[in-house]
Design a protein around this motif. Structure first.
Motif, PDB file in Angstrom:
ATOM      1  N   GLU A   1       0.974  -1.187  -0.040  1.00  0.00           N
ATOM      2  CA  GLU A   1      -0.024  -0.119  -0.023  1.00  0.00           C
ATOM      3  C   GLU A   1       0.841   1.135   0.012  1.00  0.00           C
ATOM      4  OE1 GLU A   1      -3.404   2.205   2.635  1.00  0.00           O
ATOM      5  OE2 GLU A   1      -2.836   0.243   3.208  1.00  0.00           O
ATOM      6  N   SER A   2       1.777   1.201   0.744  1.00  0.00           N
ATOM      7  CA  SER A   2       2.736   2.437   0.828  1.00  0.00           C
ATOM      8  C   SER A   2       3.486   2.687  -0.587  1.00  0.00           C
ATOM      9  CB  SER A   2       3.990   2.338   2.084  1.00  0.00           C
ATOM     10  OG  SER A   2       4.675   3.241   1.907  1.00  0.00           O
ATOM     11  N   ALA A   3       3.675   1.395  -1.000  1.00  0.00           N
ATOM     12  CA  ALA A   3       4.606   1.572  -2.339  1.00  0.00           C
ATOM     13  C   ALA A   3       3.423   2.035  -3.419  1.00  0.00           C
ATOM     14  CB  ALA A   3       4.929   0.411  -2.779  1.00  0.00           C
ATOM     15  N   ALA A   4       2.210   1.903  -3.279  1.00  0.00           N
ATOM     16  CA  ALA A   4       1.182   2.225  -4.279  1.00  0.00           C
ATOM     17  C   ALA A   4       0.893   4.183  -4.168  1.00  0.00           C
ATOM     18  CB  ALA A   4      -0.224   1.321  -4.145  1.00  0.00           C
ATOM     19  N   THR A   5       0.748   4.204  -2.893  1.00  0.00           N
ATOM     20  CA  THR A   5       0.608   5.464  -2.469  1.00  0.00           C
ATOM     21  C   THR A   5       1.558   6.480  -2.217  1.00  0.00           C
ATOM     22  OG1 THR A   5       0.317   5.047  -0.047  1.00  0.00           O
ATOM     23  CG2 THR A   5      -1.516   4.373  -1.556  1.00  0.00           C
ATOM     24  N   GLY A   6       2.722   6.067  -2.005  1.00  0.00           N
ATOM     25  CA  GLY A   6       3.830   7.019  -1.771  1.00  0.00           C
ATOM     26  C   GLY A   6       3.683   7.594  -0.178  1.00  0.00           C
ATOM     27  N   GLN A   7       2.853   6.904   0.567  1.00  0.00           N
ATOM     28  CA  GLN A   7       2.619   7.344   2.063  1.00  0.00           C
ATOM     29  C   GLN A   7       3.196   6.420   3.049  1.00  0.00           C
ATOM     30  OE1 GLN A   7       1.585  10.414   2.761  1.00  0.00           O
ATOM     31  NE2 GLN A   7       1.539  10.791   0.460  1.00  0.00           N
ATOM     32  N   PRO A   8       3.522   6.870   4.380  1.00  0.00           N
ATOM     33  CA  PRO A   8       4.078   5.749   5.291  1.00  0.00           C
ATOM     34  C   PRO A   8       2.919   5.331   5.684  1.00  0.00           C
ATOM     35  CG  PRO A   8       4.469   8.054   5.884  1.00  0.00           C
ATOM     36  CD  PRO A   8       4.219   8.067   4.533  1.00  0.00           C
ATOM     37  N   ILE A   9       2.833   4.004   6.366  1.00  0.00           N
ATOM     38  CA  ILE A   9       1.606   3.314   6.797  1.00  0.00           C
ATOM     39  C   ILE A   9       2.037   2.699   8.206  1.00  0.00           C
ATOM     40  CG2 ILE A   9       0.192   1.446   6.563  1.00  0.00           C
ATOM     41  CD1 ILE A   9       0.131   3.429   4.242  1.00  0.00           C
ATOM     42  N   ALA A  10       1.254   3.032   9.182  1.00  0.00           N
ATOM     43  CA  ALA A  10       1.193   2.598  10.502  1.00  0.00           C
ATOM     44  C   ALA A  10       0.704   1.249  10.592  1.00  0.00           C
ATOM     45  CB  ALA A  10       0.581   3.411  11.523  1.00  0.00           C
ATOM     46  N   ILE A  11       1.383   0.386  11.436  1.00  0.00           N
ATOM     47  CA  ILE A  11       0.944  -0.993  11.872  1.00  0.00           C
ATOM     48  C   ILE A  11       0.174  -0.849  12.876  1.00  0.00           C
ATOM     49  CG2 ILE A  11       1.598  -3.543  12.014  1.00  0.00           C
ATOM     50  CD1 ILE A  11       2.401  -2.097   9.290  1.00  0.00           C
ATOM     51  N   THR A  12      -1.111  -1.734  12.790  1.00  0.00           N
ATOM     52  CA  THR A  12      -2.014  -1.863  13.678  1.00  0.00           C
ATOM     53  C   THR A  12      -2.083  -2.857  14.507  1.00  0.00           C
ATOM     54  OG1 THR A  12      -3.667  -2.813  12.253  1.00  0.00           O
ATOM     55  CG2 THR A  12      -3.542  -0.460  12.387  1.00  0.00           C
TER      56      THR A  12
END
Length: 391
Positions: A352-363
């Motif tokens: 998802e981060s690769a697709a959006t360019g955004q960092p993703i927090a793990i839940t």
């Protein structure tokens, strides 16, 4: 009860090593197998002296306690859910599911029913993984500050008889290979907190070159085949994480960890043994081989390897024995569904981060798996009557 009766669903390429190893573990009794292709189930059943059943017949059997799900990734959720619904413990090949929400449902379903859910990989419980864990826990390299993890190859089409699914959604090096590296890293450094990534497709088409009925077929690639990520762990460690099927050759170690007091090289997490290397501050590399440790002794060769390639340690089904011990004796369950779910979320977050360019927090949150002592590892293993093969 001192044994769980085991049934396997999925008799494809990976099933041979499970069918061969399961009888060598204490607490497991191999009874039956099933596959959507009856001829595949019958072939493995005849080879290993067990019953061949349909999937429905296997799930309906009262004398089957544990289902091993070796189907293709897109079928993992449906088969595991059906097995849990039938009151069976489940151990699934990786990934736990293709979809994170489905993985969460499997964990919730197992816990609601009081059943054990396990997930590959279990390689971090082998001799090499245990040796690396001991060095970290003993403080040999101090606090882990950073590291690198690399899986670099040119894909699966040169050896797998039917590699199409590797290059379709649900495949790719992240969902197929990253579980080995992520499970090892979580075992050594704890859970992941946040990820940021980039990805690409290096080759739009692949040609099957393995000696199989599909040789010469062309595969359109529909999922990223090179992914570069930065993983931030709850501990504060930051690890560069690169998985690619677009590389012909490289020189990167599988995993290196850099601590406050030294550095650590971890063996290839696709196998159960290997040598660990470590340094004291800026000193020379020192090697410690796990080849003499329980579940670290080389015992397997792939038929795809060069004739002079040495054997490797392959003790697949160790996670089943760990699960069975947890059910039968209340010992810790290490290669658990919750670990598999955390790894699944990290993988999806990388994509998802690769697709959006955004960092993703793990839940998802979890503790490091409990360490496995050498004596306890040895107690799980009953020994093989012959050297394992890839049959």
């Amino acid at each position: 009860m001192n044994t769980l009766n085991v049934g396997i669903i999925g008799c494809g390429n990976i099933s041979g090593i499970y069918l061969q190893n399961i009888p060598a573990y204490n607490g497991l009794s191999l009874r039956a197998c099933a596959d959507m292709k009856p001829e595949a189930a019958q072939a493995q059943a005849s080879r290993h002296g067990i019953q061949a059943l349909s999937v429905d017949e296997l799930l309906a059997r009262d004398d089957i306690d544990l289902i091993v799900n070796l189907t293709i990734p897109s079928a993992h959720f449906g088969v595991s859910l059906a097995a849990l619904s039938a009151g069976k413990h489940v151990f699934s090949e990786k990934p736990l599911a293709v979809d994170f929400a489905q993985g969460r449902r499997l964990v919730d379903e197992a816990e609601a029913r009081g059943l054990h859910l396990g997930c590959a990989p279990d390689t971090f419980l082998g001799g090499g993984g245990r040796l690396a864990r001991k060095l970290v826990d003993d403080g040999t390299v101090g606090r882990i500050l950073s590291g690198t993890a690399f899986l670099m190859s040119h894909g699966m089409e040169h050896w797998h008889p039917d590699p199409t699914f590797f290059f379709k959604p649900g495949g790719g090096p992240i969902l197929d290979m990253a579980p080995y590296y992520l499970s090892t890293l979580v075992n050594l450094t704890g859970p992941v907190k946040r990820v940021v990534a980039m990805s690409s497709i290096g080759f739009a088409e692949r040609i099957v070159t393995s000696d199989s009925p599909r040789k010469g077929e062309r595969i359109t690639v529909e999922t990223p085949t090179s992914v570069m990520a930065l993983l931030e762990f709850v501990s504060g460690a930051q690890v560069t994480f690169c998985m690619s099927w677009d590389v012909w050759k490289h020189g990167h170690p599988a995993i290196e960890l850099y601590g406050s007091e030294g550095s650590l090289r971890v063996p290839d997490p696709n196998f159960f043994g290997g040598a660990v290397e470590f340094t004291d501050a800026g000193g020379e590399w020192q090697a410690a081989d796990s080849g003499g440790m329980p579940l670290g002794v080389p015992n397997w060769r792939s038929p795809n390897w060069a004739p002079d390639a040495p054997p490797r340690a392959n003790y697949r089904a160790l996670g089943l024995a760990d699960l069975a011990s947890s059910v039968l004796r209340g010992t810790p369950h290490r290669s658990s569904g919750r670990l598999g779910l955390h790894v699944l979320e990290v993988m999806h977050s990388i994509l998802e981060s690769a697709a959006t360019g955004q960092p993703i927090a793990i839940t998802t949150a979890l503790d490091r798996p409990a360490s496995l002592a050498d004596a306890d590892a040895a107690a799980l293993w009953n020994g093989l009557p012959r050297e394992a093969s890839a049959a």
